[in-house]
Scaffold this active site. Structure first.
Site, PDB file in Angstrom:
ATOM      1  CG  ASP A 103      19.787 -60.982  -3.791  1.00 42.13           C
ATOM      2  OD1 ASP A 103      19.947 -62.054  -4.306  1.00 42.13           O
ATOM      3  OD2 ASP A 103      19.632 -59.853  -3.806  1.00 42.13           O
ATOM      4  CB  SER A 104      18.926 -66.924  -5.805  1.00 39.73           C
ATOM      5  OG  SER A 104      18.799 -67.355  -4.376  1.00 39.73           O
TER       6      SER A 104
ATOM      7  CG  ASP B 174      21.210 -62.546   0.109  1.00 38.30           C
ATOM      8  OD1 ASP B 174      22.363 -62.611  -0.045  1.00 38.30           O
ATOM      9  OD2 ASP B 174      20.780 -62.989  -1.702  1.00 38.30           O
TER      10      ASP B 174
ATOM     11  CE  LYS C  43      24.348 -63.399   0.578  1.00 37.88           C
ATOM     12  NZ  LYS C  43      24.518 -62.666  -0.954  1.00 37.88           N
TER      13      LYS C  43
ATOM     14  CD  GLU D  78      25.107 -59.123  -4.491  1.00 38.94           C
ATOM     15  OE1 GLU D  78      25.258 -57.849  -4.867  1.00 38.94           O
ATOM     16  OE2 GLU D  78      23.973 -60.525  -4.771  1.00 38.94           O
TER      17      GLU D  78
ATOM     18  CD  GLU E 213      28.071 -65.312  -6.749  1.00 37.20           C
ATOM     19  OE1 GLU E 213      27.454 -66.203  -8.049  1.00 37.20           O
ATOM     20  OE2 GLU E 213      27.482 -64.967  -6.172  1.00 37.20           O
TER      21      GLU E 213
END
EC number: 2.1.2.11
Length: 264
Positions: free
Chosen positions: A45-46, A84, A113, A115, A182
């Site tokens: 999602d970056s 993501d 993925k 978070e 991270e």
């Protein structure tokens, strides 16, 4: 050349072989990275920042992710494609998390993925029970940037470090196949890596992780808005592009391009 699977990654950790992971957002980059045999391509999602120009990952939608997952999947034969799950795509109910994860798998991802831990562990478990592989993400979680107030180093204090290890164990228990860690101190990351059997993939988490991930635009020197300490630039592609474009403009203006060799 067999495609990378969850089994491949477990075997790499057991053998002490490092795992490589890069972000990819389109067919062209995916095909290049795949030909280099990068183990995992993360459709991150970056893309909200490096592709779409947002200030954070928060505005990224499911539709954005599906679009880019499809492109990356078309360019891969070897690499595992992980997508993501964007902000608010898994936060409400387990059922919605499963539906949205399924959309990304249908778009071409091998896994998703997610978070966080405690607040979303029921959603992670539901997605795994739906037979969709999940990669966890602990430490600095960019989708929570507004809650934490910035992109600061995580797990600096002993209490927070212990919680990080506990969270990694919880994620392992519910069945994640790997965890991204991270922006945490290297020695804390080492403790996490030694505490679980699943691969730990670091970004700004030191050398003791089972693998490393970077945003491709960062490591290629193409994104100038933000350069964290943990990024190593392996090339200055941004400068190469600028030089090439400037040369093109100059040759067009002077009538040098196209020449005879480029004309029919």
């Amino acid at each position: 050349m067999n495609k990378v699977t969850t089994k491949t990654l477990f075997e790499k950790k057991q053998k002490g072989e490092k795992i490589t992971m890069l972000t990819a957002y389109d067919y062209t980059f995916a095909k290049l990275f795949d030909s280099c045999m990068v183990d995992i391509l993360l459709v991150g999602d970056s893309l909200g920042m490096v592709i779409l120009g947002y200030d954070s990952t928060i505005p990224v939608t499911m539709e954005d992710m599906e679009h880019h997952v499809k492109a990356v999947a078309r360019g891969t034969k070897y690499s595992m494609v992980v997508a993501d799950m964007p902000f608010l795509s898994y936060h409400t109910t387990p059922e919605e998390a499963v539906r949205n994860a399924g959309r990304l798998i249908r778009a071409g991802a091998y896994a998703v993925k997610i978070e966080g831990c405690d607040d979303v562990i029921d959603k992670i478990e539901a997605v795994i029970k739906a037979q969709i592989p999940v990669m966890g993400h602990l430490g600095l979680t960019p989708q929570s940037v507004n809650v934490f107030g910035g992109y600061d180093l995580r797990a600096k204090e002993e209490k927070e470090a212990k919680k990080l290890i506990e969270d990694a164990k919880k994620l392992e228990e519910v069945g994640v196949f790997a965890i991204v860690l991270e922006k945490v101190p290297a020695m804390v990351a080492k403790q996490v890596q030694e505490s679980v059997k699943v691969p730990i993939i670091g970004i700004g988490a030191g050398p003791y992780c089972d693998g490393q991930v970077l945003v491709c635009y960062d490591m290629l020197g193409m994104y100038e808005d933000f350069k964290p300490k943990f990024v190593k630039r392996y090339a200055e592609v941004g400068s190469i592009i600028k030089d090439a474009v400037s040369k093109y403009i100059d040759e067009v203006k002077r009538g040098e391009f196209p020449g005879k060799e480029h004309s029919y």
